[in-house]
Write a protein that holds these residues in place. Sequence first.
Motif, PDB file in Angstrom:
ATOM      1  N   ASP A 193       0.821  -1.216   0.000  1.00 54.98           N
ATOM      2  CA  ASP A 193       0.000   0.000   0.000  1.00 54.98           C
ATOM      3  C   ASP A 193       0.853   1.264   0.000  1.00 54.98           C
ATOM      4  O   ASP A 193       0.346   2.363   0.264  1.00 54.98           O
ATOM      5  CB  ASP A 193      -0.919   0.007   1.227  1.00 54.98           C
ATOM      6  N   ASN A 194       2.150   1.106  -0.280  1.00 59.93           N
ATOM      7  CA  ASN A 194       3.109   2.220  -0.297  1.00 59.93           C
ATOM      8  C   ASN A 194       3.247   2.897   1.063  1.00 59.93           C
ATOM      9  O   ASN A 194       3.596   4.076   1.158  1.00 59.93           O
ATOM     10  CB  ASN A 194       2.740   3.262  -1.353  1.00 59.93           C
ATOM     11  N   GLU A 195       2.994   2.143   2.123  1.00 56.35           N
ATOM     12  CA  GLU A 195       3.213   2.633   3.483  1.00 56.35           C
ATOM     13  C   GLU A 195       4.666   2.363   3.863  1.00 56.35           C
ATOM     14  O   GLU A 195       5.144   1.226   3.767  1.00 56.35           O
ATOM     15  CB  GLU A 195       2.271   1.908   4.448  1.00 56.35           C
ATOM     16  N   ILE A 197       7.477   1.853   6.537  1.00 56.08           N
ATOM     17  CA  ILE A 197       7.446   1.335   7.907  1.00 56.08           C
ATOM     18  C   ILE A 197       8.864   1.227   8.445  1.00 56.08           C
ATOM     19  O   ILE A 197       9.764   0.720   7.765  1.00 56.08           O
ATOM     20  CB  ILE A 197       6.765  -0.057   7.957  1.00 56.08           C
ATOM     21  N   ALA A 218       9.137  12.359   4.399  1.00 59.40           N
ATOM     22  CA  ALA A 218       7.984  11.565   3.966  1.00 59.40           C
ATOM     23  C   ALA A 218       6.689  12.261   4.364  1.00 59.40           C
ATOM     24  O   ALA A 218       5.733  12.334   3.572  1.00 59.40           O
ATOM     25  CB  ALA A 218       8.056  10.169   4.564  1.00 59.40           C
ATOM     26  N   GLN A 219       6.658  12.787   5.575  1.00 61.81           N
ATOM     27  CA  GLN A 219       5.464  13.495   6.034  1.00 61.81           C
ATOM     28  C   GLN A 219       5.219  14.752   5.206  1.00 61.81           C
ATOM     29  O   GLN A 219       4.076  15.053   4.832  1.00 61.81           O
ATOM     30  CB  GLN A 219       5.612  13.835   7.519  1.00 61.81           C
ATOM     31  N   GLY A 222       3.609  14.047   1.946  1.00 65.36           N
ATOM     32  CA  GLY A 222       2.299  13.428   2.002  1.00 65.36           C
ATOM     33  C   GLY A 222       2.314  11.921   1.915  1.00 65.36           C
ATOM     34  O   GLY A 222       1.293  11.288   1.605  1.00 65.36           O
ATOM     35  N   LEU A 223       3.469  11.324   2.184  1.00 63.12           N
ATOM     36  CA  LEU A 223       3.590   9.867   2.159  1.00 63.12           C
ATOM     37  C   LEU A 223       3.216   9.302   3.521  1.00 63.12           C
ATOM     38  O   LEU A 223       3.458   9.927   4.553  1.00 63.12           O
ATOM     39  CB  LEU A 223       5.028   9.466   1.802  1.00 63.12           C
ATOM     40  N   LYS A 224       2.655   8.117   3.522  1.00 67.31           N
ATOM     41  CA  LYS A 224       2.265   7.490   4.782  1.00 67.31           C
ATOM     42  C   LYS A 224       3.471   6.793   5.386  1.00 67.31           C
ATOM     43  O   LYS A 224       4.088   5.931   4.755  1.00 67.31           O
ATOM     44  CB  LYS A 224       1.126   6.490   4.568  1.00 67.31           C
ATOM     45  N   ILE A 225       3.803   7.140   6.613  1.00 66.98           N
ATOM     46  CA  ILE A 225       4.932   6.507   7.288  1.00 66.98           C
ATOM     47  C   ILE A 225       4.506   6.098   8.686  1.00 66.98           C
ATOM     48  O   ILE A 225       3.844   6.850   9.400  1.00 66.98           O
ATOM     49  CB  ILE A 225       6.170   7.433   7.317  1.00 66.98           C
ATOM     50  N   THR A 226       4.863   4.879   9.062  1.00 64.07           N
ATOM     51  CA  THR A 226       4.433   4.286  10.326  1.00 64.07           C
ATOM     52  C   THR A 226       5.650   3.758  11.070  1.00 64.07           C
ATOM     53  O   THR A 226       6.527   3.123  10.478  1.00 64.07           O
ATOM     54  CB  THR A 226       3.448   3.128  10.081  1.00 64.07           C
TER      55      THR A 226
END
Length: 284
Positions: A193-195, A197, A218-219, A222-226
């Motif tokens: 999902d292009n997350e 991690i 990344a933030q 607008g990219l999702k980073i966990t």
Amino acid sequence: MSDIVYLDSHFVPKEQAKISVFDRGFLFADAVYEVTAVIDGQLIDFNGHFQRLQRSCKELGLSLPITKELLVDVHHELIEKNNLHEGLIYLQITRGADSSRFFDFPSSSVPSTIVAFVQHSTVVNHPNAKKGISVISVEDIRWQRCDIKTVALLAACLAKHHAHQQGADDAILIKDGYITEGSSSNFFIVNRDNEIITRPLSQDILPGITRQAIIQLAQEEGLKITERRFTLDEAKKAKEAFISSATTLIWPVISIDNEDINQGAVGHLSQRLRDIYLDKALKK
């Protein structure tokens, strides 16, 4: 010409840079260090490295015997004296040399040892950034305060040596079934999902300066980073993987334990992050 080294307030040819056999960095690994990248003669993310140096010293009860301003001057002078266009500056601070080998900390009158030297190397156009690297997984046998950047690096050396013996470029470390980080880097994966991690900060990993910059970038993009733990199996099934450090910036990982990631090709997202990081770092 011989490289010039900074040693306890003096700049000397590297052949003349000597420390005592009683130095606690030598005897006990009682020392901290930082490595700062230099690109186009500019220090990259120095503020972050200095803040981490302060934290490492505080965690070990080690006095930081030099100001930020003076340390910046030392780094700039090393760049100038060694004509360093691109590479790294290594800094190490030890608790100093006592006249014996006692485990107890020496008195406050014993001066710290400060060493800094340059390493000429390719940072921007390193081949591994384009072709990616292969890694193998090994057990994480390091001590329980990996968040402190000390010179106790034997476990990391063993991991790297084992990886090279197996024909791999590097190693990733496994603890309690989860990946902690690389042998000298932080580790990221990208799922389907292009997350993006990466493992959360704790005493199990080093708070990487490049790692933090990647999270911020990344933030901003607008990219999702966990930040969460993930297993070796999840990493092998990832869409992409990459390592980060001051030495590598970002290097894609295209193989884990001889299993291809992204069919053995460098992923788009890791390359995009590297390009953005370089662009922003050089504009500061």
